[in-house]
Design a protein around this motif. Structure first.
Motif, PDB file in Angstrom:
ATOM      1  N   SER A  24      -1.166   5.823  42.913  1.00  0.00           N
ATOM      2  CA  SER A  24      -2.536   6.058  43.374  1.00  0.00           C
ATOM      3  C   SER A  24      -3.557   5.959  42.243  1.00  0.00           C
ATOM      4  N   GLY A  25      -3.149   5.413  41.108  1.00  0.00           N
ATOM      5  CA  GLY A  25      -4.056   5.299  39.977  1.00  0.00           C
ATOM      6  C   GLY A  25      -4.875   4.025  40.013  1.00  0.00           C
ATOM      7  N   PRO A  26      -5.637   3.773  38.960  1.00  0.00           N
ATOM      8  CA  PRO A  26      -6.464   2.559  38.891  1.00  0.00           C
ATOM      9  C   PRO A  26      -5.607   1.296  38.848  1.00  0.00           C
ATOM     10  N   ARG A  27      -6.136   0.227  39.437  1.00  0.00           N
ATOM     11  CA  ARG A  27      -5.411  -1.042  39.494  1.00  0.00           C
ATOM     12  C   ARG A  27      -6.262  -2.155  38.895  1.00  0.00           C
ATOM     13  N   PRO A  28      -5.618  -3.162  38.340  1.00  0.00           N
ATOM     14  CA  PRO A  28      -6.390  -4.309  37.829  1.00  0.00           C
ATOM     15  C   PRO A  28      -7.015  -5.085  38.988  1.00  0.00           C
ATOM     16  N   GLN A  29      -8.089  -5.788  38.708  1.00  0.00           N
ATOM     17  CA  GLN A  29      -8.765  -6.550  39.757  1.00  0.00           C
ATOM     18  C   GLN A  29      -7.944  -7.752  40.206  1.00  0.00           C
ATOM     19  N   HIS A  30      -7.155  -8.297  39.301  1.00  0.00           N
ATOM     20  CA  HIS A  30      -6.351  -9.473  39.632  1.00  0.00           C
ATOM     21  C   HIS A  30      -4.900  -9.235  39.204  1.00  0.00           C
ATOM     22  N   ASP A  31      -3.998  -9.951  39.851  1.00  0.00           N
ATOM     23  CA  ASP A  31      -2.571  -9.891  39.510  1.00  0.00           C
ATOM     24  C   ASP A  31      -2.050  -8.453  39.500  1.00  0.00           C
ATOM     25  N   VAL A  32      -2.241  -7.783  40.615  1.00  0.00           N
ATOM     26  CA  VAL A  32      -1.749  -6.406  40.732  1.00  0.00           C
ATOM     27  C   VAL A  32      -0.223  -6.427  40.766  1.00  0.00           C
ATOM     28  N   PRO A  33       0.437  -5.726  39.853  1.00  0.00           N
ATOM     29  CA  PRO A  33       1.908  -5.729  39.851  1.00  0.00           C
ATOM     30  C   PRO A  33       2.467  -5.108  41.123  1.00  0.00           C
ATOM     31  N   GLY A  34       3.624  -5.591  41.534  1.00  0.00           N
ATOM     32  CA  GLY A  34       4.209  -5.149  42.790  1.00  0.00           C
ATOM     33  C   GLY A  34       4.495  -3.666  42.850  1.00  0.00           C
ATOM     34  N   TRP A  35       4.850  -3.053  41.709  1.00  0.00           N
ATOM     35  CA  TRP A  35       5.202  -1.632  41.741  1.00  0.00           C
ATOM     36  C   TRP A  35       4.003  -0.750  42.067  1.00  0.00           C
ATOM     37  N   MET A  36       2.777  -1.264  41.848  1.00  0.00           N
ATOM     38  CA  MET A  36       1.590  -0.464  42.148  1.00  0.00           C
ATOM     39  C   MET A  36       1.303  -0.386  43.642  1.00  0.00           C
ATOM     40  N   SER A  37       1.742  -1.365  44.392  1.00  0.00           N
ATOM     41  CA  SER A  37       1.474  -1.379  45.831  1.00  0.00           C
ATOM     42  C   SER A  37       2.701  -1.027  46.665  1.00  0.00           C
ATOM     43  N   ALA A  38       3.855  -0.943  46.039  1.00  0.00           N
ATOM     44  CA  ALA A  38       5.088  -0.639  46.775  1.00  0.00           C
ATOM     45  C   ALA A  38       5.161   0.844  47.125  1.00  0.00           C
ATOM     46  N   GLY A  39       5.878   1.144  48.198  1.00  0.00           N
ATOM     47  CA  GLY A  39       6.158   2.527  48.565  1.00  0.00           C
ATOM     48  C   GLY A  39       7.592   2.865  48.190  1.00  0.00           C
ATOM     49  N   TYR A  40       7.804   4.073  47.713  1.00  0.00           N
ATOM     50  CA  TYR A  40       9.130   4.487  47.258  1.00  0.00           C
ATOM     51  C   TYR A  40       9.619   5.627  48.137  1.00  0.00           C
ATOM     52  N   GLU A  41      10.727   5.379  48.814  1.00  0.00           N
ATOM     53  CA  GLU A  41      11.254   6.315  49.800  1.00  0.00           C
ATOM     54  C   GLU A  41      12.254   7.263  49.147  1.00  0.00           C
ATOM     55  N   VAL A  42      12.073   8.547  49.392  1.00  0.00           N
ATOM     56  CA  VAL A  42      12.960   9.580  48.871  1.00  0.00           C
ATOM     57  C   VAL A  42      13.577  10.319  50.054  1.00  0.00           C
ATOM     58  N   TRP A  43      14.903  10.397  50.075  1.00  0.00           N
ATOM     59  CA  TRP A  43      15.613  11.099  51.143  1.00  0.00           C
ATOM     60  C   TRP A  43      16.119  12.434  50.616  1.00  0.00           C
ATOM     61  N   TYR A  44      16.062  13.458  51.471  1.00  0.00           N
ATOM     62  CA  TYR A  44      16.484  14.779  51.020  1.00  0.00           C
ATOM     63  C   TYR A  44      16.879  15.652  52.210  1.00  0.00           C
ATOM     64  N   ARG A  45      17.569  16.742  51.906  1.00  0.00           N
ATOM     65  CA  ARG A  45      17.856  17.794  52.877  1.00  0.00           C
ATOM     66  C   ARG A  45      17.251  19.096  52.371  1.00  0.00           C
ATOM     67  N   ASP A  46      16.838  19.935  53.294  1.00  0.00           N
ATOM     68  CA  ASP A  46      16.155  21.175  52.945  1.00  0.00           C
ATOM     69  C   ASP A  46      17.079  22.058  52.102  1.00  0.00           C
ATOM     70  N   PRO A  47      16.743  22.294  50.826  1.00  0.00           N
ATOM     71  CA  PRO A  47      17.623  23.107  49.977  1.00  0.00           C
ATOM     72  C   PRO A  47      17.708  24.563  50.424  1.00  0.00           C
ATOM     73  N   LEU A 156      17.007  10.211  45.013  1.00  0.00           N
ATOM     74  CA  LEU A 156      15.719   9.926  44.400  1.00  0.00           C
ATOM     75  C   LEU A 156      15.462   8.425  44.364  1.00  0.00           C
ATOM     76  N   ALA A 157      14.197   8.061  44.328  1.00  0.00           N
ATOM     77  CA  ALA A 157      13.817   6.651  44.281  1.00  0.00           C
ATOM     78  C   ALA A 157      14.022   6.103  42.873  1.00  0.00           C
ATOM     79  N   ILE A 158      14.323   4.816  42.802  1.00  0.00           N
ATOM     80  CA  ILE A 158      14.505   4.136  41.519  1.00  0.00           C
ATOM     81  C   ILE A 158      13.499   2.992  41.460  1.00  0.00           C
ATOM     82  N   PRO A 159      12.299   3.233  40.928  1.00  0.00           N
ATOM     83  CA  PRO A 159      11.298   2.159  40.868  1.00  0.00           C
ATOM     84  C   PRO A 159      11.700   1.091  39.868  1.00  0.00           C
ATOM     85  N   LYS A 160      11.490  -0.144  40.245  1.00  0.00           N
ATOM     86  CA  LYS A 160      11.830  -1.266  39.380  1.00  0.00           C
ATOM     87  C   LYS A 160      10.679  -2.259  39.375  1.00  0.00           C
ATOM     88  N   SER A 161      10.636  -3.051  38.326  1.00  0.00           N
ATOM     89  CA  SER A 161       9.654  -4.126  38.231  1.00  0.00           C
ATOM     90  C   SER A 161      10.389  -5.431  37.973  1.00  0.00           C
TER      91      SER A 161
END
Length: 291
Positions: A24-47, A156-161
């Protein structure tokens, strides 16, 4: 079919849930890297629900400590065996006993661990990042005997570029760190009310007890310890020892929250990084004992 098998296990009534995290941070005006617009899914059970099951399971009756203890041999030597016989459990229980609002409550230490894993058999070398949980009240033999005293509570999610350039980008590395801490905080949030207000819970012996939860040790290898402690790779996560002097040379002090917070408020990010090995721009909502 695999999901049905997982849900039919002894803790299958604690359903899996998920949430998405995005940059949710600032993004460049051009050539936005994919990791900035991707969503990262985290699965969990109530501890919290997992904790309820672990405390109430009658199979553990007689193998749970409901209070901290100190054991001694006949010749007066201290014997450290189960988790609740340690100094930290004793000190935390003493704090609970001296607080009028929590006096008489059972201390339930939550022990966590994680380890990024690559599964290659029939999965095409997929990476998983499981988060494990156990309670410090159970005797050691219960956890070692594969009796469901250790539970997977999240993936946990594993973000990659895809770009090698962004792999070492400062913003991308910061996002990966923040994603880890946000995910852990989100997963554990159901435990937070029970850390200050006693909760009445059924226990393995059939009795109902007032319990207070607390975050105990986090079992991790060094890279994850550095990630958890928000320190620069190569520095000690437990004290201020510099890289190259981890054998105890020089004057080093143990890291603690108040000291780190004072440094972050007083110094710039560059000084924190170079002089103290602290990553000062990560928001951390929880703290653990590192093992």
């Amino acid at each position: 079919q695999l999901y049905k098998m997982i849900d039919s296990s002894v803790m299958g009534d604690v359903k899996w849930q998920s949430f998405d995290v995005k940059y949710s941070g600032p993004r460049p005006q051009h050539d936005v890297p994919g990791w900035m617009s991707a969503g990262y899914e985290v699965w969990y059970r109530d501890p919290l629900k997992i904790s309820h099951w672990m405390l109430a399971n009658p199979d553990y009756n007689g193998e749970i400590d409901y209070c901290a203890k100190q054991e001694f041999t006949p010749d007066g030597q201290r014997r450290l065996k189960d988790f609740m016989s340690g100094d930290w459990a004793w000190s935390q229980s003493s704090k609970i006993a001296t607080d009028p609002n929590t006096h008489g409550s059972t201390f339930v230490p939550v022990i966590l661990g994680s380890d990024k894993t690559t599964v290659s058999v029939g999965t095409g070398h997929n990476e998983y990042y499981p988060l494990y949980m156990m309670l410090g009240n159970h005797h050691n033999n219960v956890r070692r005997a594969h009796r469901n005293a250790v539970a997977v509570i999240g993936f946990l999610a594993i973000p990659k570029s895809k770009s090698l350039f962004y792999k070492d980008d400062v913003k991308f590395r910061k996002f990966r760190r923040q994603l880890f801490h946000v995910s852990i905080s989100r997963i554990l949030r159901s435990l937070k009310p029970g850390m200050t207000i006693p909760e009445v819970t059924l226990c393995a012996d059939g009795a109902f007890r007032r319990v207070i939860y607390g975050l105990g040790p986090y079992i991790a290898d060094y890279p994850e310890q550095a990630l958890l402690a928000c320190i620069v790779q190569g520095w000690c996560p437990k004290c201020t020892a510099r890289r190259g002097s981890l054998e105890g040379d020089g004057i080093n002090i143990r890291r603690w929250c108040e000291h780190t917070e004072a440094l972050v408020e007083s110094l710039d990010l560059g000084t924190l990084w170079d002089e103290y090995g602290i990553v000062g721009d990560i928001v951390v909502c929880i703290s653990f004992l590192l093992l």
